[in-house]
Design an enzyme around this catalytic site. Sequence first.
Site, PDB file in Angstrom:
ATOM      1  N   CYS A  85      10.311  22.650 -19.235  1.00 59.41           N
ATOM      2  CA  CYS A  85       9.182  22.914 -18.346  1.00 59.41           C
ATOM      3  C   CYS A  85       9.599  23.867 -17.224  1.00 59.41           C
ATOM      4  O   CYS A  85       9.758  25.050 -17.456  1.00 59.41           O
ATOM      5  CB  CYS A  85       8.611  21.593 -17.813  1.00 59.41           C
ATOM      6  SG  CYS A  85       6.954  21.739 -17.098  1.00 59.41           S
ATOM      7  N   HIS A 194       8.155  17.822 -22.689  1.00 57.95           N
ATOM      8  CA  HIS A 194       9.252  17.051 -22.111  1.00 57.95           C
ATOM      9  C   HIS A 194       9.853  16.059 -23.101  1.00 57.95           C
ATOM     10  O   HIS A 194       9.414  14.905 -23.183  1.00 57.95           O
ATOM     11  CB  HIS A 194       8.742  16.271 -20.897  1.00 57.95           C
ATOM     12  CG  HIS A 194       8.442  17.119 -19.708  1.00 57.95           C
ATOM     13  ND1 HIS A 194       9.303  17.239 -18.639  1.00 57.95           N
ATOM     14  CD2 HIS A 194       7.364  17.885 -19.408  1.00 57.95           C
ATOM     15  CE1 HIS A 194       8.777  18.048 -17.733  1.00 57.95           C
ATOM     16  NE2 HIS A 194       7.598  18.450 -18.177  1.00 57.95           N
ATOM     17  N   GLU A 196      12.606  14.491 -22.785  1.00 54.68           N
ATOM     18  CA  GLU A 196      13.297  13.422 -22.067  1.00 54.68           C
ATOM     19  C   GLU A 196      12.396  12.219 -21.788  1.00 54.68           C
ATOM     20  O   GLU A 196      12.876  11.127 -21.450  1.00 54.68           O
ATOM     21  CB  GLU A 196      13.904  13.944 -20.753  1.00 54.68           C
ATOM     22  CG  GLU A 196      12.937  14.134 -19.598  1.00 54.68           C
ATOM     23  CD  GLU A 196      12.155  15.429 -19.654  1.00 54.68           C
ATOM     24  OE1 GLU A 196      11.564  15.794 -18.619  1.00 54.68           O
ATOM     25  OE2 GLU A 196      12.121  16.080 -20.719  1.00 54.68           O
TER      26      GLU A 196
END
Length: 222
Positions: A85, A194, A196
């Site tokens: 991002c 994302h 994560e």
Amino acid sequence: MKVGVVTFPGSLDDVDAQRAVRIGGNEAVALWHGDADLKGVDAIVLPGGFSYGDYLRCGAISRFAPVMDKVVEAAGAGMPVLGICNGFQILCESHLLPGALIRNDHRKFVCRDQLLRIENNRTPWTSAYEQGQEIRIVLKNGEGGFVADAATLERIEGEGQVVARYLELNPNGSLNDIAGVTNERGNVVGLMPHPEHAVEELTGSGLDGLGFFTSLVEHTFA
């Protein structure tokens, strides 16, 4: 592997990225934007957020952070670097990746679980996936539209530098539905969604993002 996660003023997802690195079987090392060295890490993650308040342009000030001189140098020497991002925006501003990220075409911040297709599994960050594998991970951005001039777009498509592509819908107006790209060498990857936030069942949208972090363990480096 020792994976450095850089925190800039305004980073939001640095702790999440560190956790994902550890869950993926690697050692997480905290790096600060003012660090003059990379503390002996083997790979680097630039996390999401609003570094330096996104003043001027997203990532435009971060590009000049002291640590980025070392990141650019290490990337040029072949070190794996992942920008997520805001980290993707920083990599583009640093000219480590082609293209640029601009405001979403609908002018609104978007936050959703997003379906992607892995187009390139030959990078250190995507080798745990199958070519063409479809995954669903979190997307959250206000300036996530990937753009490039016609010649650059033709080149990255022709040379297989598109890492991931949006499926079902294009959430931000990115050209050719591009969600992530890599450099010509393949060691630097930028991804707008994302991964994560999708590494454990309890606190994310599933496990589809975990491969970006286990890939470092499984990848065979030249």
